[in-house]
Structures are given as structure tokens and as C-alpha cells.
Design a protein around this motif. Structure first.
Motif, PDB file in Angstrom:
ATOM      1  N   GLN A   1      30.334 -47.024 -14.658  1.00  0.00           N
ATOM      2  CA  GLN A   1      29.465 -46.660 -13.491  1.00  0.00           C
ATOM      3  C   GLN A   1      28.093 -46.781 -13.633  1.00  0.00           C
ATOM      4  OE1 GLN A   1      31.011 -43.023 -11.949  1.00  0.00           O
ATOM      5  NE2 GLN A   1      33.141 -43.869 -11.892  1.00  0.00           N
ATOM      6  N   ALA A   2      27.308 -46.951 -12.571  1.00  0.00           N
ATOM      7  CA  ALA A   2      25.864 -46.767 -12.923  1.00  0.00           C
ATOM      8  C   ALA A   2      25.570 -45.349 -13.014  1.00  0.00           C
ATOM      9  CB  ALA A   2      25.033 -47.236 -11.494  1.00  0.00           C
ATOM     10  N   LEU A   3      24.509 -45.321 -13.877  1.00  0.00           N
ATOM     11  CA  LEU A   3      23.765 -44.017 -14.107  1.00  0.00           C
ATOM     12  C   LEU A   3      23.191 -43.242 -12.644  1.00  0.00           C
ATOM     13  CD1 LEU A   3      22.033 -44.931 -17.544  1.00  0.00           C
ATOM     14  CD2 LEU A   3      24.118 -43.613 -17.230  1.00  0.00           C
ATOM     15  N   PRO A   4      23.088 -42.194 -12.971  1.00  0.00           N
ATOM     16  CA  PRO A   4      22.461 -41.438 -11.848  1.00  0.00           C
ATOM     17  C   PRO A   4      21.361 -41.929 -11.194  1.00  0.00           C
ATOM     18  CG  PRO A   4      23.224 -39.667 -13.311  1.00  0.00           C
ATOM     19  CD  PRO A   4      23.511 -41.214 -14.098  1.00  0.00           C
ATOM     20  N   ASN A   5      20.233 -42.185 -11.872  1.00  0.00           N
ATOM     21  CA  ASN A   5      19.032 -42.873 -11.335  1.00  0.00           C
ATOM     22  C   ASN A   5      19.347 -44.143 -10.426  1.00  0.00           C
ATOM     23  OD1 ASN A   5      19.470 -43.939 -13.870  1.00  0.00           O
ATOM     24  ND2 ASN A   5      17.283 -44.424 -13.982  1.00  0.00           N
ATOM     25  N   ILE A   6      20.360 -44.936 -11.043  1.00  0.00           N
ATOM     26  CA  ILE A   6      20.549 -46.117 -10.181  1.00  0.00           C
ATOM     27  C   ILE A   6      21.496 -45.736  -8.827  1.00  0.00           C
ATOM     28  CG2 ILE A   6      21.572 -48.272 -10.527  1.00  0.00           C
ATOM     29  CD1 ILE A   6      20.789 -48.265 -13.406  1.00  0.00           C
ATOM     30  N   ALA A   7      22.753 -44.894  -9.376  1.00  0.00           N
ATOM     31  CA  ALA A   7      23.529 -44.733  -8.301  1.00  0.00           C
ATOM     32  C   ALA A   7      22.965 -43.934  -7.133  1.00  0.00           C
ATOM     33  CB  ALA A   7      24.480 -43.689  -8.746  1.00  0.00           C
ATOM     34  N   ALA A   8      21.890 -43.174  -7.052  1.00  0.00           N
ATOM     35  CA  ALA A   8      21.150 -42.604  -6.179  1.00  0.00           C
ATOM     36  C   ALA A   8      20.440 -43.533  -5.369  1.00  0.00           C
ATOM     37  CB  ALA A   8      19.843 -41.731  -6.762  1.00  0.00           C
ATOM     38  N   GLN A   9      19.988 -44.811  -5.604  1.00  0.00           N
ATOM     39  CA  GLN A   9      19.351 -45.808  -4.676  1.00  0.00           C
ATOM     40  C   GLN A   9      20.516 -46.698  -4.083  1.00  0.00           C
ATOM     41  OE1 GLN A   9      16.251 -47.736  -6.561  1.00  0.00           O
ATOM     42  NE2 GLN A   9      15.760 -46.009  -7.790  1.00  0.00           N
ATOM     43  N   LEU A  10      21.872 -46.557  -4.711  1.00  0.00           N
ATOM     44  CA  LEU A  10      22.697 -47.700  -4.081  1.00  0.00           C
ATOM     45  C   LEU A  10      23.146 -47.677  -2.758  1.00  0.00           C
ATOM     46  CD1 LEU A  10      24.950 -48.139  -7.320  1.00  0.00           C
ATOM     47  CD2 LEU A  10      23.373 -49.655  -6.312  1.00  0.00           C
ATOM     48  N   PRO A  11      23.596 -46.425  -2.312  1.00  0.00           N
ATOM     49  CA  PRO A  11      23.952 -46.207  -0.840  1.00  0.00           C
ATOM     50  C   PRO A  11      23.349 -46.998   0.085  1.00  0.00           C
ATOM     51  CG  PRO A  11      24.128 -44.282  -2.174  1.00  0.00           C
ATOM     52  CD  PRO A  11      23.364 -45.107  -2.908  1.00  0.00           C
ATOM     53  N   GLU A  12      21.860 -46.722   0.084  1.00  0.00           N
ATOM     54  CA  GLU A  12      20.796 -47.304   0.875  1.00  0.00           C
ATOM     55  C   GLU A  12      20.963 -49.110   0.858  1.00  0.00           C
ATOM     56  OE1 GLU A  12      16.052 -47.608   1.728  1.00  0.00           O
ATOM     57  OE2 GLU A  12      16.743 -45.877   0.819  1.00  0.00           O
ATOM     58  N   LEU A  13      21.033 -49.457  -0.382  1.00  0.00           N
ATOM     59  CA  LEU A  13      21.145 -50.921  -0.642  1.00  0.00           C
ATOM     60  C   LEU A  13      22.306 -51.386   0.114  1.00  0.00           C
ATOM     61  CD1 LEU A  13      19.404 -50.982  -4.316  1.00  0.00           C
ATOM     62  CD2 LEU A  13      18.394 -51.698  -1.965  1.00  0.00           C
ATOM     63  N   LEU A  14      23.431 -50.866  -0.442  1.00  0.00           N
ATOM     64  CA  LEU A  14      24.779 -51.243   0.088  1.00  0.00           C
ATOM     65  C   LEU A  14      24.821 -51.148   1.519  1.00  0.00           C
ATOM     66  CD1 LEU A  14      27.019 -49.350  -2.479  1.00  0.00           C
ATOM     67  CD2 LEU A  14      26.253 -51.678  -2.522  1.00  0.00           C
ATOM     68  N   GLN A  15      24.416 -50.200   2.403  1.00  0.00           N
ATOM     69  CA  GLN A  15      24.477 -50.226   3.710  1.00  0.00           C
ATOM     70  C   GLN A  15      23.926 -51.265   4.341  1.00  0.00           C
ATOM     71  OE1 GLN A  15      23.080 -46.279   4.999  1.00  0.00           O
ATOM     72  NE2 GLN A  15      25.147 -45.458   4.350  1.00  0.00           N
ATOM     73  N   ALA A  16      22.668 -51.863   3.784  1.00  0.00           N
ATOM     74  CA  ALA A  16      22.082 -53.057   4.394  1.00  0.00           C
ATOM     75  C   ALA A  16      22.655 -54.507   4.148  1.00  0.00           C
ATOM     76  CB  ALA A  16      20.600 -53.173   3.921  1.00  0.00           C
TER      77      ALA A  16
ATOM     78  N   LEU B   1      18.312 -57.322  -5.293  1.00  0.00           N
ATOM     79  CA  LEU B   1      18.346 -57.526  -6.868  1.00  0.00           C
ATOM     80  C   LEU B   1      17.195 -57.267  -7.420  1.00  0.00           C
ATOM     81  CD1 LEU B   1      20.233 -61.046  -6.321  1.00  0.00           C
ATOM     82  CD2 LEU B   1      21.086 -58.669  -7.044  1.00  0.00           C
ATOM     83  N   GLN B   2      16.005 -57.157  -6.758  1.00  0.00           N
ATOM     84  CA  GLN B   2      14.889 -57.028  -7.419  1.00  0.00           C
ATOM     85  C   GLN B   2      14.768 -55.455  -7.682  1.00  0.00           C
ATOM     86  OE1 GLN B   2      11.661 -58.579  -4.617  1.00  0.00           O
ATOM     87  NE2 GLN B   2      11.550 -60.529  -6.129  1.00  0.00           N
ATOM     88  N   VAL B   3      15.337 -54.605  -6.780  1.00  0.00           N
ATOM     89  CA  VAL B   3      15.487 -53.181  -6.950  1.00  0.00           C
ATOM     90  C   VAL B   3      16.154 -52.984  -7.990  1.00  0.00           C
ATOM     91  CG1 VAL B   3      16.054 -51.091  -5.921  1.00  0.00           C
ATOM     92  CG2 VAL B   3      14.684 -52.806  -4.455  1.00  0.00           C
ATOM     93  N   LEU B   4      17.511 -53.228  -8.058  1.00  0.00           N
ATOM     94  CA  LEU B   4      18.551 -53.146  -9.112  1.00  0.00           C
ATOM     95  C   LEU B   4      17.742 -53.576 -10.560  1.00  0.00           C
ATOM     96  CD1 LEU B   4      21.783 -54.418  -7.417  1.00  0.00           C
ATOM     97  CD2 LEU B   4      20.974 -51.967  -7.711  1.00  0.00           C
ATOM     98  N   ASN B   5      17.154 -54.521 -10.622  1.00  0.00           N
ATOM     99  CA  ASN B   5      16.748 -54.966 -11.987  1.00  0.00           C
ATOM    100  C   ASN B   5      15.380 -54.230 -12.406  1.00  0.00           C
ATOM    101  OD1 ASN B   5      18.386 -56.929 -12.935  1.00  0.00           O
ATOM    102  ND2 ASN B   5      17.210 -58.711 -11.992  1.00  0.00           N
ATOM    103  N   LYS B   6      14.608 -53.583 -11.440  1.00  0.00           N
ATOM    104  CA  LYS B   6      13.539 -52.813 -11.870  1.00  0.00           C
ATOM    105  C   LYS B   6      13.995 -51.248 -12.247  1.00  0.00           C
ATOM    106  CE  LYS B   6      10.221 -54.867  -8.628  1.00  0.00           C
ATOM    107  NZ  LYS B   6       9.488 -54.547  -7.531  1.00  0.00           N
ATOM    108  N   VAL B   7      15.060 -50.906 -11.739  1.00  0.00           N
ATOM    109  CA  VAL B   7      15.354 -49.706 -12.394  1.00  0.00           C
ATOM    110  C   VAL B   7      15.991 -49.387 -13.599  1.00  0.00           C
ATOM    111  CG1 VAL B   7      17.297 -47.572 -11.677  1.00  0.00           C
ATOM    112  CG2 VAL B   7      16.269 -49.089  -9.819  1.00  0.00           C
TER     113      VAL B   7
END
Length: 164
Positions: free
Chosen positions: A102-117, A156-162
Motif C-alpha cells: 500500500q502507498a505510504l500515508p503521505n501519498i495515500a492522503a493525496q490519492l482520493p482527490e486524484l482518483l475521483q477525477a 502521474l506528475q503528482v504521483l511521481n513528485k510525492v
């Protein structure tokens, strides 16, 4: 006379037929243009096994390579797969982890907004040592190609930057 015309017509059909069979269909041409547009934006397109294991057997992965050199702390790989139903035990609505990673908490916190889009035709989102990727059925359903590709690129840029 009619025999000669018949022979000429048959010859033409035998020459033109195979050429028409190798000519790409409009759907194949559209997919080629879509993938070419993605590559022009810096996305790499590859075929991967369907993460939910149904038809089709392979789907397109639109990926973006890691921004850093890969040196230092390694990336913790993870993959989220869109399930056919929502459940409170899932990570986010229809999205759930493909395995124990699973993604670490700092990444997982950003995922819901990205997934909904993301459009409903996206089947999986992943991050690994090579970068981030979106597994997509390539069904656009009225959405503009450029809009989808820009959304994928941003995600993808957001996911790569975290950082992990």
C-alpha cells in the motif's frame, strides 16, 4: 469475351483484397493517433495484463518515468485497482489495493482527490521503481483526447513528485 472479363475481375479482386485486409480500420487509426498524442506529451504507452483479469486480456498503461534519477531511497511499489462495486473496506469507494503493498500515508492522503477525477474507464493506478502508471481501457465516451491526456499527465506528475 465474358471469360476474359471474369478473369480480369478476379485478378483485380485478388490483388486489391489482401491490400484492403492490412489497411487499418478507423478504430485502429484512432487508437494509433491517441497513443501518438500521448507520446508527444511525454507519456509512455505499453500493453499490460488486465489487472482485474477479465476481457480484454491486455489494457494500455499510460506511464510517466520517475522524475529523479532513482538514486537514494527506493520507491515503495503499490497498485490501486477499480473494483466493480463500492465497499467500506475499500481504500476509496471502488478503489482498493491490488496486494499487500500500500502507498505510504503521505501519498495515500493525496490519492482520493486524484482518483475521483479519473474517468470510469481507468482500471488501475500504480507506482513502482520505474515511475507511475494509469491502466486504461482507452474508452473516451465523449471526452476530448487532449483533456484526458492532460489529466493523466497531471495525475502521474503528482504521483511521481510525492516522496516515500
Amino acid at each position: 469475351m465474358w471469360i476474359a472479363i471474369g478473369v480480369i475481375a478476379l485478378s483485380v479482386i485478388m490483388l486489391v483484397g489482401p491490400i484492403m485486409m492490412v489497411k487499418p480500420t478507423p478504430g485502429q487509426r484512432a487508437l494509433s493517433e491517441l497513443r501518438s498524442a500521448a507520446q508527444k506529451k511525454g507519456l509512455r504507452v505499453s500493453m499490460v495484463p488486465n489487472p482485474i483479469g477479465s476481457d480484454p486480456a491486455f489494457l494500455a498503461n499510460y506511464g510517466l518515468a520517475r522524475l529523479d534519477s532513482g538514486e537514494g531511497k527506493p520507491i515503495r511499489p503499490w497498485k490501486l485497482v477499480r473494483k466493480g462495486f463500492e465497499h467500506e473496506m475499500h481504500f476509496c469507494g471502488q478503489w482498493d489495493w491490488a496486494d499487500e503493498n500500500q502507498a505510504l500515508p503521505n501519498i495515500a492522503a493525496q490519492l482520493p482527490e486524484l482518483l475521483q477525477a479519473l474517468p470510469a474507464s481507468v482500471c488501475a493506478v500504480e507506482r513502482n521503481r520505474l515511475g507511475a502508471g494509469i491502466v486504461w481501457s482507452e474508452q473516451r465516451k465523449g471526452q476530448e483526447t487532449d483533456d484526458i491526456l492532460e489529466l493523466f499527465l497531471h495525475t502521474l506528475q503528482v504521483l511521481n513528485k510525492v516522496k516515500d
